[in-house]
Design a protein around this motif. Sequence first.
Motif, PDB file in Angstrom:
ATOM      1  N   GLN A   1     -16.169  10.256  -6.000  1.00  0.00           N
ATOM      2  CA  GLN A   1     -15.830   9.664  -4.702  1.00  0.00           C
ATOM      3  C   GLN A   1     -14.346   9.913  -4.444  1.00  0.00           C
ATOM      4  OE1 GLN A   1     -16.871   5.504  -4.705  1.00  0.00           O
ATOM      5  NE2 GLN A   1     -18.769   5.892  -5.854  1.00  0.00           N
ATOM      6  N   ILE A   2     -14.007  10.259  -3.205  1.00  0.00           N
ATOM      7  CA  ILE A   2     -12.600  10.489  -2.830  1.00  0.00           C
ATOM      8  C   ILE A   2     -12.181   9.424  -1.821  1.00  0.00           C
ATOM      9  CG2 ILE A   2     -10.950  12.111  -1.853  1.00  0.00           C
ATOM     10  CD1 ILE A   2     -12.694  14.392  -2.742  1.00  0.00           C
ATOM     11  N   ARG A   3     -11.102   8.762  -2.153  1.00  0.00           N
ATOM     12  CA  ARG A   3     -10.574   7.732  -1.264  1.00  0.00           C
ATOM     13  C   ARG A   3      -9.274   8.234  -0.646  1.00  0.00           C
ATOM     14  NH1 ARG A   3      -9.523   1.949  -3.823  1.00  0.00           N
ATOM     15  NH2 ARG A   3      -7.888   3.147  -4.869  1.00  0.00           N
TER      16      ARG A   3
ATOM     17  N   ILE B   1       0.839  -1.202   0.000  1.00  0.00           N
ATOM     18  CA  ILE B   1       0.000   0.000   0.000  1.00  0.00           C
ATOM     19  C   ILE B   1       0.872   1.248   0.000  1.00  0.00           C
ATOM     20  CG2 ILE B   1      -1.663   1.324   1.360  1.00  0.00           C
ATOM     21  CD1 ILE B   1      -2.867  -1.293   2.295  1.00  0.00           C
ATOM     22  N   SER B   2       1.957   1.191   0.791  1.00  0.00           N
ATOM     23  CA  SER B   2       2.868   2.336   0.865  1.00  0.00           C
ATOM     24  C   SER B   2       3.510   2.602  -0.483  1.00  0.00           C
ATOM     25  CB  SER B   2       3.941   2.087   1.928  1.00  0.00           C
ATOM     26  OG  SER B   2       3.353   1.988   3.206  1.00  0.00           O
ATOM     27  N   ALA B   3       3.727   1.510  -1.269  1.00  0.00           N
ATOM     28  CA  ALA B   3       4.331   1.693  -2.591  1.00  0.00           C
ATOM     29  C   ALA B   3       3.434   2.525  -3.493  1.00  0.00           C
ATOM     30  CB  ALA B   3       4.592   0.333  -3.233  1.00  0.00           C
ATOM     31  N   MET B   4       2.139   2.510  -3.211  1.00  0.00           N
ATOM     32  CA  MET B   4       1.212   3.306  -4.004  1.00  0.00           C
ATOM     33  C   MET B   4       1.168   4.756  -3.519  1.00  0.00           C
ATOM     34  SD  MET B   4      -1.870   0.514  -4.100  1.00  0.00           S
ATOM     35  CE  MET B   4      -2.975   1.579  -4.985  1.00  0.00           C
ATOM     36  N   GLY B   5       1.752   5.004  -2.334  1.00  0.00           N
ATOM     37  CA  GLY B   5       1.772   6.351  -1.784  1.00  0.00           C
ATOM     38  C   GLY B   5       0.758   6.498  -0.674  1.00  0.00           C
ATOM     39  N   THR B   6       1.207   6.952   0.476  1.00  0.00           N
ATOM     40  CA  THR B   6       0.299   7.107   1.621  1.00  0.00           C
ATOM     41  C   THR B   6      -0.145   8.549   1.810  1.00  0.00           C
ATOM     42  OG1 THR B   6       2.218   7.343   3.083  1.00  0.00           O
ATOM     43  CG2 THR B   6       1.306   5.131   2.827  1.00  0.00           C
ATOM     44  N   ASN B   7       0.399   9.471   0.995  1.00  0.00           N
ATOM     45  CA  ASN B   7       0.008  10.888   1.096  1.00  0.00           C
ATOM     46  C   ASN B   7      -0.919  11.275  -0.055  1.00  0.00           C
ATOM     47  OD1 ASN B   7       1.960  10.682  -0.910  1.00  0.00           O
ATOM     48  ND2 ASN B   7       2.689  12.787  -0.607  1.00  0.00           N
ATOM     49  N   GLN B   8      -1.750  10.296  -0.453  1.00  0.00           N
ATOM     50  CA  GLN B   8      -2.538  10.498  -1.666  1.00  0.00           C
ATOM     51  C   GLN B   8      -4.036  10.509  -1.386  1.00  0.00           C
ATOM     52  OE1 GLN B   8      -1.489   7.486  -4.467  1.00  0.00           O
ATOM     53  NE2 GLN B   8       0.685   8.027  -4.492  1.00  0.00           N
ATOM     54  N   LEU B   9      -4.720  11.231  -2.248  1.00  0.00           N
ATOM     55  CA  LEU B   9      -6.174  11.188  -2.346  1.00  0.00           C
ATOM     56  C   LEU B   9      -6.502  10.719  -3.761  1.00  0.00           C
ATOM     57  CD1 LEU B   9      -6.970  14.646  -0.686  1.00  0.00           C
ATOM     58  CD2 LEU B   9      -7.326  12.392   0.357  1.00  0.00           C
ATOM     59  N   VAL B  10      -7.322   9.691  -3.881  1.00  0.00           N
ATOM     60  CA  VAL B  10      -7.686   9.150  -5.187  1.00  0.00           C
ATOM     61  C   VAL B  10      -9.148   9.487  -5.445  1.00  0.00           C
ATOM     62  CG1 VAL B  10      -7.871   7.094  -6.620  1.00  0.00           C
ATOM     63  CG2 VAL B  10      -5.986   7.299  -4.974  1.00  0.00           C
ATOM     64  N   ILE B  11      -9.387  10.205  -6.564  1.00  0.00           N
ATOM     65  CA  ILE B  11     -10.744  10.655  -6.914  1.00  0.00           C
ATOM     66  C   ILE B  11     -11.220   9.829  -8.098  1.00  0.00           C
ATOM     67  CG2 ILE B  11     -12.163  12.651  -7.539  1.00  0.00           C
ATOM     68  CD1 ILE B  11      -9.722  14.379  -6.572  1.00  0.00           C
ATOM     69  N   ARG B  12     -12.397   9.226  -7.935  1.00  0.00           N
ATOM     70  CA  ARG B  12     -12.976   8.420  -9.003  1.00  0.00           C
ATOM     71  C   ARG B  12     -14.393   8.906  -9.296  1.00  0.00           C
ATOM     72  NH1 ARG B  12      -9.758   4.217 -10.099  1.00  0.00           N
ATOM     73  NH2 ARG B  12      -8.269   3.531  -8.506  1.00  0.00           N
ATOM     74  N   PRO B  13     -14.860   8.712 -10.541  1.00  0.00           N
ATOM     75  CA  PRO B  13     -16.230   9.132 -10.871  1.00  0.00           C
ATOM     76  C   PRO B  13     -17.248   8.224 -10.195  1.00  0.00           C
ATOM     77  CG  PRO B  13     -15.229   7.991 -12.718  1.00  0.00           C
ATOM     78  CD  PRO B  13     -14.150   8.161 -11.697  1.00  0.00           C
ATOM     79  N   GLY B  14     -18.431   8.758  -9.988  1.00  0.00           N
ATOM     80  CA  GLY B  14     -19.503   7.986  -9.391  1.00  0.00           C
ATOM     81  C   GLY B  14     -20.060   8.677  -8.173  1.00  0.00           C
ATOM     82  N   MET B  15     -21.367   8.546  -7.966  1.00  0.00           N
ATOM     83  CA  MET B  15     -22.000   9.126  -6.799  1.00  0.00           C
ATOM     84  C   MET B  15     -21.460   8.462  -5.547  1.00  0.00           C
ATOM     85  SD  MET B  15     -24.074  11.319  -8.199  1.00  0.00           S
ATOM     86  CE  MET B  15     -25.260  11.706  -6.919  1.00  0.00           C
ATOM     87  N   PRO B  16     -21.413   9.185  -4.418  1.00  0.00           N
ATOM     88  CA  PRO B  16     -20.952   8.573  -3.176  1.00  0.00           C
ATOM     89  C   PRO B  16     -21.739   7.298  -2.858  1.00  0.00           C
ATOM     90  CG  PRO B  16     -21.173  10.931  -2.904  1.00  0.00           C
ATOM     91  CD  PRO B  16     -21.766  10.600  -4.246  1.00  0.00           C
ATOM     92  N   ASN B  17     -21.056   6.272  -2.441  1.00  0.00           N
ATOM     93  CA  ASN B  17     -21.643   4.974  -2.081  1.00  0.00           C
ATOM     94  C   ASN B  17     -22.247   4.245  -3.272  1.00  0.00           C
ATOM     95  OD1 ASN B  17     -21.042   5.469   0.692  1.00  0.00           O
ATOM     96  ND2 ASN B  17     -22.906   6.725   0.820  1.00  0.00           N
ATOM     97  N   GLN B  18     -21.866   4.665  -4.500  1.00  0.00           N
ATOM     98  CA  GLN B  18     -22.319   3.969  -5.692  1.00  0.00           C
ATOM     99  C   GLN B  18     -21.112   3.613  -6.541  1.00  0.00           C
ATOM    100  OE1 GLN B  18     -25.233   6.181  -7.873  1.00  0.00           O
ATOM    101  NE2 GLN B  18     -26.751   6.157  -6.206  1.00  0.00           N
ATOM    102  N   ARG B  19     -21.313   2.638  -7.413  1.00  0.00           N
ATOM    103  CA  ARG B  19     -20.245   2.229  -8.311  1.00  0.00           C
ATOM    104  C   ARG B  19     -20.499   2.775  -9.716  1.00  0.00           C
ATOM    105  NH1 ARG B  19     -16.940  -1.888  -6.564  1.00  0.00           N
ATOM    106  NH2 ARG B  19     -17.475  -2.819  -4.566  1.00  0.00           N
ATOM    107  N   GLY B  20     -19.401   2.933 -10.462  1.00  0.00           N
ATOM    108  CA  GLY B  20     -19.526   3.301 -11.871  1.00  0.00           C
ATOM    109  C   GLY B  20     -19.522   4.788 -12.113  1.00  0.00           C
TER     110      GLY B  20
END
Length: 666
Positions: free
Chosen positions: A523-525, A321-340
């Motif tokens: 959605q922001i992870r 997980i650390s290799a992916m970066g721990t100081n990151q925010l990942v934003i993906r399309p889709g309504m909160p609590n929904q997929r796609g």
Amino acid sequence: MNVTTDPRRPIRNPGATPPLIALRDVRKTYETGGGLSVEVLHGISLEIHQGEFVAIMGASGSGKSTLMNILGCLDRPTSGHYFFAGQDVAGFSRDELAELRRDAFGFVFQSYNLIAGATALENVEMPGIYAGMAREAREHRAAGLLAQLGLADRLDHRPNQLSGGQQQRVSIARALMNGGRIILADEPTGALDSRAGAEVMALLRELACAGHTIILVTHDHDVAAHADRLIQIADGLISSDSGAYLPAERALAAPPAIQVPTGRLRFLGDTVEAAKMALRALHRNIFRTILTLLGIVIGVGSVVAMLAVGEGAKQDVMARISAMGTNQLVIRPGMPNQRGPSSTAGITSLVPADADAIAALPNVLAAVSERNTSATLRFGNVDYQTQVTGTTEGLPIIRDWALASGSFFTAADVRAYASVAVLGQTVVKNLFPDGGDPIDQMVLIGNAPFRVIGVLAAKGAAAFGQDMDDNVFVPLTTASLRIFGQRNIRAITVAVADTTRMDETQDAITQLLIQRHGIEDFQIRNMASIVEAASATGTTMTILLGSIAAISLVVGGIGVMNIMLVSVSERTREIGIRMATGARTRNILQQFLVEAVIVSVLGGIIGVATGIAAAYVVQAVGLPIQLSLPVMAMSLGCAAAVGLVFGLAPAIKAAHLDPVIALSSE
């Protein structure tokens, strides 16, 4: 012993001095079961003065042995009073009676009652141990007593290496170890031939002449004739008493008592001696000790190995997980609590312009747009299917990903729709199996040609198992035009400068995108939250593995308890001997607890070594491990605690045995 025998002299009036021992209407009743009771002593009144040599004589079943046990504080009267040096001891506690036996009495038994596994010197030393004598002083005194009794060359002999007469002399030396103010001899010649018996009686006579009070219990008239005073007992009553006899020249001063240390030094000394006795006992029963160790070894080894595997797996996941970066925010399309993905008013949910706007926010190091798909690469006659990611020039910063060779594409390449590609290590190995240099080579991605400008350093597997090196990176603009056929993106990865303000930055991004899109269609992870959750999950799994392994440690503890209970049963007579020589409840409890703890700690040490070996075997088959010194120390501590907890019941059982019953055990 160099003591001049004392010829018989006229009776000296004993009333001039108070009696050393006085019994007043002492009765003893035994419960036989079924509610029945039998009274053995029917009201004995008796006085014995310092320096007397008394023989108590009677037939079998007359009560003489019961009387001797009461006189020696091995047993208690049911009623009546027992005064020792003017003090009523009938109501003394177990430990007070043990201290009185230790300081004032010495026992000589018909069956010698020597501890089989101890040498002559160790047997004689025993009362000195419970008196707290220093080791050097104790050994010197014991060796001196044995030398006076003609056993200077038998110090390291065990009882089975000595004759009956020699064993009885060892028993006499033991009785004298703490001064032996009063010597209680129960049929001391009963197991000896006539010559050895005469030698023992001569020794007792010498001790009487030296000022020791001798109380002899016998049924033999010839043996009783050596005493100065004869008391006949029949049917639990004194039938005759020749009266007190104190020769005029006999020293009336009691032999000096041993000074008993108190406080911390005494406790430490007792613990050290208990450890030595425990090691001797374990060595005598080496096969049983090995079986006892086995359960602890398996338990501790399992704990060490399982925790190493669990912690290794946790660290491996965290590293990915650390290799992916721990100081990151990942934003993906889709309504909160929904997929796609989703869109509103004709605007695609996430577009590259969103990343540009986010990059301008405070506390943002970089914002990188990404979209990926699976595609077939071709170089020469080699085809290879891999992941193709369209991104921007900030990806090496976001992922903290160095290059092995060449360079990454630039912002100018992105703006110019350049057909350039950067390969991961897995792609290079499969697309160039002969080891050729991929830099400046042309490869086909689908049907579109791209020039290789760089090769990334090996990154390894990321979280959830995917191979991060199995990837090709191309400019997002070029990929949207020639590979994806779309301009929307699947993710925006944001690198945050100050992780302590991560939540603040996430809120700012949320407000910015809502303002741009008119709705929260994304959605922001938070990668820091993911790390925290993964860490908590890993810790839970490690605890679970450790708990499962700890069950075997508990089973090992039950094994220790069972073996210790067997040991108590087998060593009941030894326990009685120790009590007769002054061991208090605490001493017996301490000895068996220390024995259980030593077994457990030894098993723990071997178990830790076994667990380390098992962990390395697991590592050899490809699973990650993480050995930890605190875990090993904790395992040893748990092993000691298991010994303490599961050794407590056997130790309590041993410590609360009745001395008389223990001594009569076979």
